[in-house]
Enzyme design. Structure first.
Site, PDB file in Angstrom:
ATOM      1  N   LYS A  77       0.869  -0.922  -0.040  1.00 17.83           N
ATOM      2  CA  LYS A  77       0.016  -0.113  -0.095  1.00 17.83           C
ATOM      3  C   LYS A  77       0.926   1.278  -0.089  1.00 17.83           C
ATOM      4  O   LYS A  77       1.987   1.051   0.146  1.00 17.83           O
ATOM      5  CB  LYS A  77      -1.164  -0.031   1.214  1.00 17.83           C
ATOM      6  N   TYR A 111      14.540  31.186   6.530  1.00 23.33           N
ATOM      7  CA  TYR A 111      13.302  31.832   7.175  1.00 23.33           C
ATOM      8  C   TYR A 111      13.407  31.694   8.782  1.00 23.33           C
ATOM      9  O   TYR A 111      13.625  30.699   9.315  1.00 23.33           O
ATOM     10  CB  TYR A 111      12.135  30.918   6.572  1.00 23.33           C
TER      11      TYR A 111
END
Length: 360
Positions: free
Chosen positions: A35, A256
């Site tokens: 999956k 940042y």
């Protein structure tokens, strides 16, 4: 894309890991859990390798099942969380999928379906995980009901261990042994599919089918046990390159929020990998990557497409120097632990824009 980040997928390592899990599974039916695009590794490209070692593939999305059928997968396909809508039954019927049944609504859909072919189903029992499944005392009645639906064949009883890690404390309530005890009265009613990866590696469950997951990809299911000690090798190496340098003087900052402030003359390198690629943005004082075989710290805030590292003590680095984000020299479980998560999450979070490159 010429941007240098890539996920190198080592099919030889996958073969080695599957061989080990096949040996530990013995004669039991071995499902390979694929999956989330094979835990982020790229499912379609790995089908030939899986075909050599597993008896069937277990996945989540019926569309993934259709994709692998169209790619040539002829062995069993299991919808491991079952059908999400009545229309999924038609797809399962057409493409020969097997499905888990874990709730009343799914049974109602089956009772109304007009099946053309026999649909093999796996009855999910909730033994303490408390996510999906019927409680043990309800199983006989549910089985009776399923057995009375035309063209529905119940294959086995399926359950999932909540804490199969070998280092899980055994005085806690939901141990493997406690979950197995919940199944005692159901033994003999149906064959059983109980063992997940941890179950295969460390427990005797007395089951006829097993489901291998994270260890196929070379990652230990127990964050306190190394992959090396289990004899498995990481399949994915997330790799990028240095694309720029900056020389910082004491007191200068980068990124940042100016989270990193240099306290010495610092050589900063910019790496083409950011949170849009799947590298976590959250703070972690232990963040490292590997450059030229040596670990160096990640500094400052991670940007969408870039992160910055301190290479002051590596005088020979250059533009284009390889940077391992995680892989053979830096285990993904170790990286994940610093972020307070697990290797599964980091592997699955590698963005689709990152190319998967098969290597042998």
């Amino acid at each position: 894309m010429t941007r240098p980040i890539r996920a190198l997928i080592d099919t030889y390592a996958l073969e080695k890991n599957l061989s080990l899990l096949r040996a530990k599974s013995g004669n039991r039916f071995l499902w390979g859990v694929v999956k989330a695009n094979a835990y982020g590794h790229g499912l379609i490209g790995l089908l030939p390798t899986f075909d050599n070692w597993v008896d069937g593939l277990a996945l989540l999305d019926p569309k993934e099942g259709v994709d692998i059928r169209k790619a040539g997968w002829a062995k069993a396909v299991l919808l491991i969380e079952g059908i999400f809508a009545a229309s999924d039954i038609e797809m399962a019927d057409e493409y020969g999928f097997e499905t888990v049944i874990h709730n009343e609504r799914q049974i109602e859909w089956l009772e109304k379906a007009e099946l053309k072919n026999t649909l093999r189903v796996h009855l999910k029992c909730n033994t303490g995980m408390n996510r999906l499944g019927f409680r043990p005392e309800a199983i006989p009645q549910v089985l009776f009901r399923l057995n009375n639906i035309p063209k529905v064949e119940v294959v086995d009883l399926l359950a999932h261990f909540a804490n199969a890690e070998v280092t899980y404390e055994q005085d806690k309530p939901v141990t493997v042994q406690n979950q197995l005890a919940a199944l005692i009265q159901l033994r003999g009613l149906l064959p059983m599919c109980l063992s997940n990866t941890g179950g295969i590696l460390w427990h005797e469950a007395g089951d006829e089918a097993v489901r291998a997951g994270i260890a196929m990809y070379g990652v230990s299911p127990d964050g306190n046990v190394s992959s090396q000690s289990l004899g498995i090798d990481p399949v994915m190496t997330l790799e990028s390159e240095i694309i720029a340098f900056q020389d910082l003087q004491p007191g200068e900052a980068c990124g940042y929020g100016s989270k990193f402030i240099a306290h010495r003359p610092t050589k900063l390198a910019v790496v083409a990998c950011g949170y849009a690629d799947g590298y976590p943005r959250k703070d972690n004082p232990h963040r490292e990557v590997v450059v030229e075989g040596k670990r160096v710290p990640v500094i400052g805030n991670v940007s969408m497409d870039m992160l910055t590292i301190d290479v002051t003590d590596l005088p020979n680095v250059r533009l284009g120097s390889k940077v391992e984000i995680w892989g053979k020299n830096l285990p993904v479980n170790e990286v994940a632990k610093g972020f307070g998560t697990i290797g599964y999450e980091l592997l699955c979070d590698v963005n689709q824009r990152v190319p998967r490159i098969l290597i042998k």
